[in-house]
Design a protein around this motif. Structure first.
Motif, PDB file in Angstrom:
ATOM      1  N   MET A  39      42.960   5.359  -5.148  1.00 39.24           N
ATOM      2  CA  MET A  39      41.801   6.238  -5.296  1.00 39.24           C
ATOM      3  C   MET A  39      41.637   7.091  -4.039  1.00 39.24           C
ATOM      4  SD  MET A  39      41.343   3.929  -7.734  1.00 39.24           S
ATOM      5  CE  MET A  39      40.514   2.479  -7.119  1.00 39.24           C
ATOM      6  N   ALA A  40      42.783   7.457  -3.472  1.00 41.26           N
ATOM      7  CA  ALA A  40      42.842   8.326  -2.300  1.00 41.26           C
ATOM      8  C   ALA A  40      44.295   8.749  -2.162  1.00 41.26           C
ATOM      9  CB  ALA A  40      42.340   7.601  -1.061  1.00 41.26           C
ATOM     10  N   PHE A  41      44.653   9.335  -1.039  1.00 46.07           N
ATOM     11  CA  PHE A  41      46.002   9.861  -0.846  1.00 46.07           C
ATOM     12  C   PHE A  41      46.820   9.037   0.135  1.00 46.07           C
ATOM     13  CE2 PHE A  41      48.545  13.581   1.126  1.00 46.07           C
ATOM     14  CZ  PHE A  41      49.637  13.296   0.324  1.00 46.07           C
ATOM     15  N   VAL A  42      46.303   8.835   1.343  1.00 44.82           N
ATOM     16  CA  VAL A  42      47.044   8.132   2.387  1.00 44.82           C
ATOM     17  C   VAL A  42      47.139   6.653   2.041  1.00 44.82           C
ATOM     18  CG1 VAL A  42      47.123   7.548   4.843  1.00 44.82           C
ATOM     19  CG2 VAL A  42      46.289   9.799   4.116  1.00 44.82           C
ATOM     20  N   SER A  43      48.335   6.122   2.040  1.00 43.45           N
ATOM     21  CA  SER A  43      48.547   4.737   1.636  1.00 43.45           C
ATOM     22  C   SER A  43      48.077   3.756   2.699  1.00 43.45           C
ATOM     23  CB  SER A  43      50.033   4.497   1.358  1.00 43.45           C
ATOM     24  OG  SER A  43      50.756   4.469   2.580  1.00 43.45           O
ATOM     25  N   PRO A  44      47.822   2.505   2.317  1.00 41.98           N
ATOM     26  CA  PRO A  44      47.570   1.463   3.317  1.00 41.98           C
ATOM     27  C   PRO A  44      48.774   1.332   4.246  1.00 41.98           C
ATOM     28  CG  PRO A  44      46.977   0.705   1.123  1.00 41.98           C
ATOM     29  CD  PRO A  44      47.723   1.994   0.941  1.00 41.98           C
ATOM     30  N   TYR A 104      51.290  12.192   5.720  1.00 42.11           N
ATOM     31  CA  TYR A 104      50.769  12.564   4.411  1.00 42.11           C
ATOM     32  C   TYR A 104      50.026  13.899   4.460  1.00 42.11           C
ATOM     33  CZ  TYR A 104      51.726   7.953   2.417  1.00 42.11           C
ATOM     34  OH  TYR A 104      52.335   6.827   1.944  1.00 42.11           O
ATOM     35  N   MET A 105      49.159  14.033   5.443  1.00 43.26           N
ATOM     36  CA  MET A 105      48.247  15.168   5.454  1.00 43.26           C
ATOM     37  C   MET A 105      48.969  16.508   5.518  1.00 43.26           C
ATOM     38  SD  MET A 105      45.614  13.346   5.160  1.00 43.26           S
ATOM     39  CE  MET A 105      44.331  14.573   5.246  1.00 43.26           C
TER      40      MET A 105
END
Length: 531
Positions: free
Chosen positions: A329-334, A444-445
């Protein structure tokens, strides 16, 4: 790398079986691997996906390597130093490093590789990864007055490489471990632009050298006797079988035709786990469906958000994939660090939208002018030609039909064709994903800035500004705060549909020893061997 990842790289499993002869009857100090899809390119400067990266990690060596915990370790460079203003890095190369043809590896080889990758005519799909270098972006974009010699990478002498950056890059030593930053043999490559099409001219500086490449069949490597650390290379040969089918790869393993494989079918995970042979590790990667934001109906934010909210990710990860993946529910992974030591960017940022919010999804379609899906143009989802991609596409198709009354057609295709469709923006909705190239959220960004890595047509000047501001900020607290804010802008615009954060599966015989995986789950075979 944020490498565009193969959909099949999802979990990590260690399995037990007896070593035996197999494909090609390879024996002795040979490791056989049922590997995956055909690599997109053997040129490390054009490296942007897992299969090509894995080849580069064996045949080439960058300035640094990544450890299991994400720290930069000496590799092609034995040491480095940073200027007081954090805008200049000096790398000291190993004086005993050689190419596989016996020639010395010099700083000029690194400078040549980086600058040719940046050349506008070279068209490297991952060229934006070099934009941290001073004047690199302007040169690559062909801006007037910005020549190649102004790009901030310079061979001071044969064994000293100077890198000037456009802004502080605290993670630079880890970043340049990505295969796209490999050197190439300047003497050879400058005279032969087809060098990587023939194994006789495929000269690398890594622990192995590629000696045979049979398309749609296999790649064979042998130990590079000229590698500077050849004494630690324990295997004489690697054989990577090109098999883009999860069931076939697992069958080859269980028939003792290979010593290792990856990504077994989800239906096999429970059996492997119960047998005690499954070990599942997180993978810093995000799987998603990409929207073409330049083409109807996904040029409409409300339609994109409606499609995203109509997916039940918890059901997909818990009942279908069954391999330790987490709903995204976001972009950057754990796994990416945050400002405090030991903290996690994803844990700090939390969820940025709600999973399976059908009521909101329906309301958004009404607001967009498509009540109950009426009036939407024909929509087609493109995906890879493997079982996992097909199963995922069919599940999503059913959810969109049941939750939004929208019919989505499905079409599978080979990975190279799929990549071409993305690069040309010749799609409406397509499967994809990103794995980190270095242990920092910026891996990611930077993807969704307006550059070559962004294959959705998305543009938001505020987002671009926020990412650039974060990269220029030497205040760590402010930098991470800005990255969290930029991620929120991205998710609010929803140019892609996050599905799950991956895990990674490797199936390997207990006789396989010494295989190392870095923080991004790329494999180093340098010290691997069959016991």
């Amino acid at each position: 790398m944020r490498k565009i990842i193969s959909v099949m790289l999802i979990m990590l499993v260690m399995a037990s079986a007896l070593l035996s002869s197999g494909c090609g009857k390879e024996t002795g100090r040979t490791i056989r691997y049922a590997y995956g899809a055909e690599p997109q390119s053997l040129d490390p400067r054009k490296n942007m996906e897992y299969q090509s990266s894995l080849i580069a990690f064996q045949a080439f060596e960058c300035l640094t390597n990544l450890s299991e915990n994400g720290a930069a370790e000496p590799a092609g460079a034995e040491s480095w130093e940073i200027s007081a203003d954090s805008l200049k890095y000096i790398f000291h190369l190993r004086k005993n490093a050689k190419w596989s043809n016996g020639e010395a590896v010099t700083a000029a080889d690194y400078e040549y590789a980086w600058k040719t990758a940046l050349a506008p005519s070279f068209a490297s799909p991952g060229v934006a990864m070099f934009y941290f270098v001073k004047n690199a972006e302007a040169y690559n974009m062909g801006k007037d007055g910005v020549a190649e010699n102004s790009v901030g990478v310079r061979a001071v002498d044969d064994f000293t490489l100077e890198v000037e950056t456009a802004h502080p890059v605290s993670y630079l030593p880890a970043l340049v471990a990505a295969p796209i930053f490999s050197p190439v043999n300047k003497k050879l490559v400058s005279q032969n632009d087809k060098w990587c099409n023939d194994t006789k001219s495929y000269i690398g500086n890594g622990p192995f050298k590629l000696v045979n490449y049979e398309r749609q069949n296999k790649l064979e490597f042998v130990k590079n006797e000229n590698y500077w650390d050849a004494g630690k290379v324990k295997s004489d040969k690697l054989v990577f079988y090109i098999v883009d089918n999860a069931a076939t790869k697992l069958k080859m393993y269980e028939n003792n035709q290979v010593d290792m494989t990856d990504s077994p079918p989800p239906s096999e995970i429970e059996r492997l786990t119960k047998a005690g042979s499954a070990r599942i590790l997180p993978h810093m990667a995000t799987f998603a469906y990409l929207f073409n934001t330049t083409r109807a109906p996904f040029d409409n934010i409300q339609v994109r958000m409606a499609f995203a909210l109509a997916i039940n990710r918890a059901l997909i990860t818990g009942k279908v994939l069954k391999g330790g993946q987490r709903p995204a529910m976001a972009f950057v992974s754990p796994g990416m660090p945050d400002v405090a030591k030991g903290s996690d960017f994803r844990a700090t940022g939390g969820d940025l939208f709600k999973d399976n919010d059908i009521a909101a999804a329906k309301a958004l379609l009404v607001s967009a002018g498509y009540p109950d899906g009426k009036g939407l143009p024909e929509i087609k989802l493109l995906f890879g030609n493997n079982e996992m991609s097909k199963s995922m596409a069919e599940i999503a198709q059913e959810m969109w039909k049941n939750n939004l009354n929208v019919n989505v057609k499905l079409e599978s295709m080979e990975s190279k064709a799929l990549t071409h469709k993305k690069e040309q923006l010749d799609y409406q909705l397509v499967s994809g994903g990103w794995g980190g190239d270095y242990p920092d959220p910026n891996t990611y960004m930077e993807i969704f800035q307006t550059n070559t890595l962004n294959t959705t047509g998305y543009r938001n000047d505020k987002y671009n500004f926020m990412v650039k501001v974060a990269n220029n900020d030497t205040d760590t607290v402010k930098r991470y705060s800005q990255m969290h804010a930029a991620e929120k802008i991205l998710i609010d615009d929803m140019p892609f549909l996050p599905l799950y954060f991956s895990s990674f599966v490797l199936v390997a015989k207990p006789e396989l020893q010494g295989l190392k995986l870095n923080a991004l789950k790329y494999m180093y075979f340098k010290e691997a061997y069959i016991k």
